[in-house]
Design a protein around this motif. Structure first.
Motif, PDB file in Angstrom:
ATOM      1  N   ALA A  35     -14.377   9.039   5.017  1.00  0.00           N
ATOM      2  CA  ALA A  35     -14.347   9.188   6.486  1.00  0.00           C
ATOM      3  C   ALA A  35     -14.519   7.840   7.177  1.00  0.00           C
ATOM      4  O   ALA A  35     -13.897   7.596   8.222  1.00  0.00           O
ATOM      5  CB  ALA A  35     -15.432  10.173   6.932  1.00  0.00           C
ATOM      6  N   ASP A  36     -15.346   6.955   6.618  1.00  0.00           N
ATOM      7  CA  ASP A  36     -15.586   5.648   7.221  1.00  0.00           C
ATOM      8  C   ASP A  36     -14.343   4.754   7.234  1.00  0.00           C
ATOM      9  O   ASP A  36     -14.285   3.780   7.984  1.00  0.00           O
ATOM     10  CB  ASP A  36     -16.698   4.910   6.485  1.00  0.00           C
ATOM     11  N   ASN A  37     -13.357   5.063   6.382  1.00  0.00           N
ATOM     12  CA  ASN A  37     -12.151   4.235   6.307  1.00  0.00           C
ATOM     13  C   ASN A  37     -11.156   4.546   7.406  1.00  0.00           C
ATOM     14  O   ASN A  37     -10.236   3.776   7.647  1.00  0.00           O
ATOM     15  CB  ASN A  37     -11.445   4.417   4.959  1.00  0.00           C
ATOM     16  N   LEU A  38     -11.323   5.684   8.061  1.00  0.00           N
ATOM     17  CA  LEU A  38     -10.358   6.105   9.070  1.00  0.00           C
ATOM     18  C   LEU A  38     -10.828   5.661  10.451  1.00  0.00           C
ATOM     19  O   LEU A  38     -11.916   6.006  10.881  1.00  0.00           O
ATOM     20  CB  LEU A  38     -10.168   7.612   9.025  1.00  0.00           C
ATOM     21  N   THR A  39     -10.014   4.877  11.103  1.00  0.00           N
ATOM     22  CA  THR A  39     -10.394   4.376  12.427  1.00  0.00           C
ATOM     23  C   THR A  39      -9.451   4.871  13.489  1.00  0.00           C
ATOM     24  O   THR A  39      -8.351   5.261  13.227  1.00  0.00           O
ATOM     25  CB  THR A  39     -10.413   2.845  12.457  1.00  0.00           C
ATOM     26  N   LEU A  45       0.869  -1.182   0.000  1.00  0.00           N
ATOM     27  CA  LEU A  45       0.000   0.000   0.000  1.00  0.00           C
ATOM     28  C   LEU A  45       0.902   1.228   0.000  1.00  0.00           C
ATOM     29  O   LEU A  45       1.873   1.288   0.751  1.00  0.00           O
ATOM     30  CB  LEU A  45      -0.881   0.056   1.246  1.00  0.00           C
ATOM     31  N   THR A  46       0.551   2.223  -0.838  1.00  0.00           N
ATOM     32  CA  THR A  46       1.325   3.461  -0.894  1.00  0.00           C
ATOM     33  C   THR A  46       0.380   4.638  -0.981  1.00  0.00           C
ATOM     34  O   THR A  46      -0.437   4.667  -1.897  1.00  0.00           O
ATOM     35  CB  THR A  46       2.258   3.471  -2.123  1.00  0.00           C
ATOM     36  N   PRO A  47       0.445   5.593  -0.088  1.00  0.00           N
ATOM     37  CA  PRO A  47       1.155   5.563   1.190  1.00  0.00           C
ATOM     38  C   PRO A  47       0.460   4.616   2.158  1.00  0.00           C
ATOM     39  O   PRO A  47      -0.634   4.141   1.888  1.00  0.00           O
ATOM     40  CB  PRO A  47       1.078   7.012   1.665  1.00  0.00           C
ATOM     41  N   THR A  48       1.083   4.395   3.301  1.00  0.00           N
ATOM     42  CA  THR A  48       0.519   3.453   4.276  1.00  0.00           C
ATOM     43  C   THR A  48      -0.436   4.116   5.262  1.00  0.00           C
ATOM     44  O   THR A  48      -1.002   3.446   6.113  1.00  0.00           O
ATOM     45  CB  THR A  48       1.640   2.754   5.065  1.00  0.00           C
ATOM     46  N   SER A  49      -0.622   5.430   5.152  1.00  0.00           N
ATOM     47  CA  SER A  49      -1.614   6.131   5.970  1.00  0.00           C
ATOM     48  C   SER A  49      -2.113   7.327   5.170  1.00  0.00           C
ATOM     49  O   SER A  49      -1.491   7.733   4.186  1.00  0.00           O
ATOM     50  CB  SER A  49      -1.006   6.589   7.300  1.00  0.00           C
ATOM     51  N   GLY A  50      -3.260   7.878   5.575  1.00  0.00           N
ATOM     52  CA  GLY A  50      -3.804   9.005   4.834  1.00  0.00           C
ATOM     53  C   GLY A  50      -4.982   9.639   5.537  1.00  0.00           C
ATOM     54  O   GLY A  50      -5.380   9.221   6.621  1.00  0.00           O
ATOM     55  N   SER A  51      -5.534  10.647   4.877  1.00  0.00           N
ATOM     56  CA  SER A  51      -6.681  11.402   5.378  1.00  0.00           C
ATOM     57  C   SER A  51      -7.838  11.276   4.393  1.00  0.00           C
ATOM     58  O   SER A  51      -7.665  10.790   3.280  1.00  0.00           O
ATOM     59  CB  SER A  51      -6.299  12.877   5.527  1.00  0.00           C
ATOM     60  N   LEU A  67      -5.593   9.642  -2.034  1.00  0.00           N
ATOM     61  CA  LEU A  67      -5.534   8.481  -2.910  1.00  0.00           C
ATOM     62  C   LEU A  67      -4.513   7.492  -2.380  1.00  0.00           C
ATOM     63  O   LEU A  67      -3.420   7.872  -1.968  1.00  0.00           O
ATOM     64  CB  LEU A  67      -5.165   8.894  -4.330  1.00  0.00           C
ATOM     65  N   ILE A  68      -4.883   6.227  -2.381  1.00  0.00           N
ATOM     66  CA  ILE A  68      -4.021   5.131  -1.942  1.00  0.00           C
ATOM     67  C   ILE A  68      -3.878   4.168  -3.116  1.00  0.00           C
ATOM     68  O   ILE A  68      -4.859   3.860  -3.796  1.00  0.00           O
ATOM     69  CB  ILE A  68      -4.636   4.369  -0.741  1.00  0.00           C
ATOM     70  N   ILE A  69      -2.661   3.689  -3.348  1.00  0.00           N
ATOM     71  CA  ILE A  69      -2.419   2.675  -4.373  1.00  0.00           C
ATOM     72  C   ILE A  69      -2.233   1.329  -3.683  1.00  0.00           C
ATOM     73  O   ILE A  69      -1.379   1.190  -2.792  1.00  0.00           O
ATOM     74  CB  ILE A  69      -1.161   2.993  -5.208  1.00  0.00           C
ATOM     75  N   VAL A  70      -3.042   0.361  -4.082  1.00  0.00           N
ATOM     76  CA  VAL A  70      -2.898  -1.020  -3.615  1.00  0.00           C
ATOM     77  C   VAL A  70      -2.135  -1.749  -4.718  1.00  0.00           C
ATOM     78  O   VAL A  70      -2.634  -1.881  -5.837  1.00  0.00           O
ATOM     79  CB  VAL A  70      -4.275  -1.680  -3.386  1.00  0.00           C
ATOM     80  N   SER A  71      -0.922  -2.193  -4.421  1.00  0.00           N
ATOM     81  CA  SER A  71      -0.082  -2.871  -5.410  1.00  0.00           C
ATOM     82  C   SER A  71      -0.207  -4.379  -5.268  1.00  0.00           C
ATOM     83  O   SER A  71      -0.439  -4.884  -4.176  1.00  0.00           O
ATOM     84  CB  SER A  71       1.382  -2.471  -5.226  1.00  0.00           C
ATOM     85  N   GLY A  72      -0.029  -5.077  -6.383  1.00  0.00           N
ATOM     86  CA  GLY A  72      -0.074  -6.525  -6.363  1.00  0.00           C
ATOM     87  C   GLY A  72      -0.336  -7.082  -7.742  1.00  0.00           C
ATOM     88  O   GLY A  72       0.155  -6.546  -8.733  1.00  0.00           O
ATOM     89  N   SER A  73      -1.165  -8.117  -7.809  1.00  0.00           N
ATOM     90  CA  SER A  73      -1.476  -8.734  -9.099  1.00  0.00           C
ATOM     91  C   SER A  73      -2.854  -9.369  -9.065  1.00  0.00           C
ATOM     92  O   SER A  73      -3.417  -9.611  -7.997  1.00  0.00           O
ATOM     93  CB  SER A  73      -0.428  -9.795  -9.439  1.00  0.00           C
ATOM     94  N   GLY A  74      -3.407  -9.585 -10.250  1.00  0.00           N
ATOM     95  CA  GLY A  74      -4.677 -10.281 -10.381  1.00  0.00           C
ATOM     96  C   GLY A  74      -5.902  -9.462 -10.047  1.00  0.00           C
ATOM     97  O   GLY A  74      -6.943 -10.015  -9.705  1.00  0.00           O
ATOM     98  N   PHE A  75      -5.804  -8.128 -10.146  1.00  0.00           N
ATOM     99  CA  PHE A  75      -6.922  -7.270  -9.764  1.00  0.00           C
ATOM    100  C   PHE A  75      -7.954  -7.070 -10.862  1.00  0.00           C
ATOM    101  O   PHE A  75      -9.064  -6.664 -10.587  1.00  0.00           O
ATOM    102  CB  PHE A  75      -6.418  -5.899  -9.314  1.00  0.00           C
ATOM    103  N   GLY A  76      -7.595  -7.290 -12.096  1.00  0.00           N
ATOM    104  CA  GLY A  76      -8.503  -7.001 -13.201  1.00  0.00           C
ATOM    105  C   GLY A  76      -8.432  -5.533 -13.572  1.00  0.00           C
ATOM    106  O   GLY A  76      -7.725  -4.741 -12.940  1.00  0.00           O
TER     107      GLY A  76
END
Length: 70
Positions: free
Chosen positions: A66-70, A16-22, A26-35
């Motif tokens: 807002a719901d994503n921030l805990t 995940l980049t960045p690993t925290s946010g407000s 925008l957050i990038i989820v890196s990996g494979s097989g996402f379509g």
């Protein structure tokens, strides 16, 4: 009972980049097989769905709510 077919490709998250946010960041989820169809991708952070902005085979771009921030 009927079971749906298994996915041809299993998504794998490598980072995940960045690993925290407000809210609104925008957050990038890196990996494979996402379509490539953002409408077929769901990302949950902090127990709530994010807004999927873009999806491609090796990454997903999401916007924090807002719901994503805990």
């Amino acid at each position: 009972s009927f079971l749906p077919p298994l996915a041809d490709v299993v998504p794998v998250i490598t980072g995940l980049t960045p690993t925290s946010g407000s809210v609104g960041d925008l957050i990038i989820v890196s990996g494979s097989g996402f379509g490539n169809d953002p409408g077929q991708v769901e990302v949950t952070i902090g127990g709530a769905r994010t807004e999927v902005v873009a999806a491609y085979g090796t990454g997903i771009q999401v916007r924090l709510r807002a719901d994503n921030l805990t």
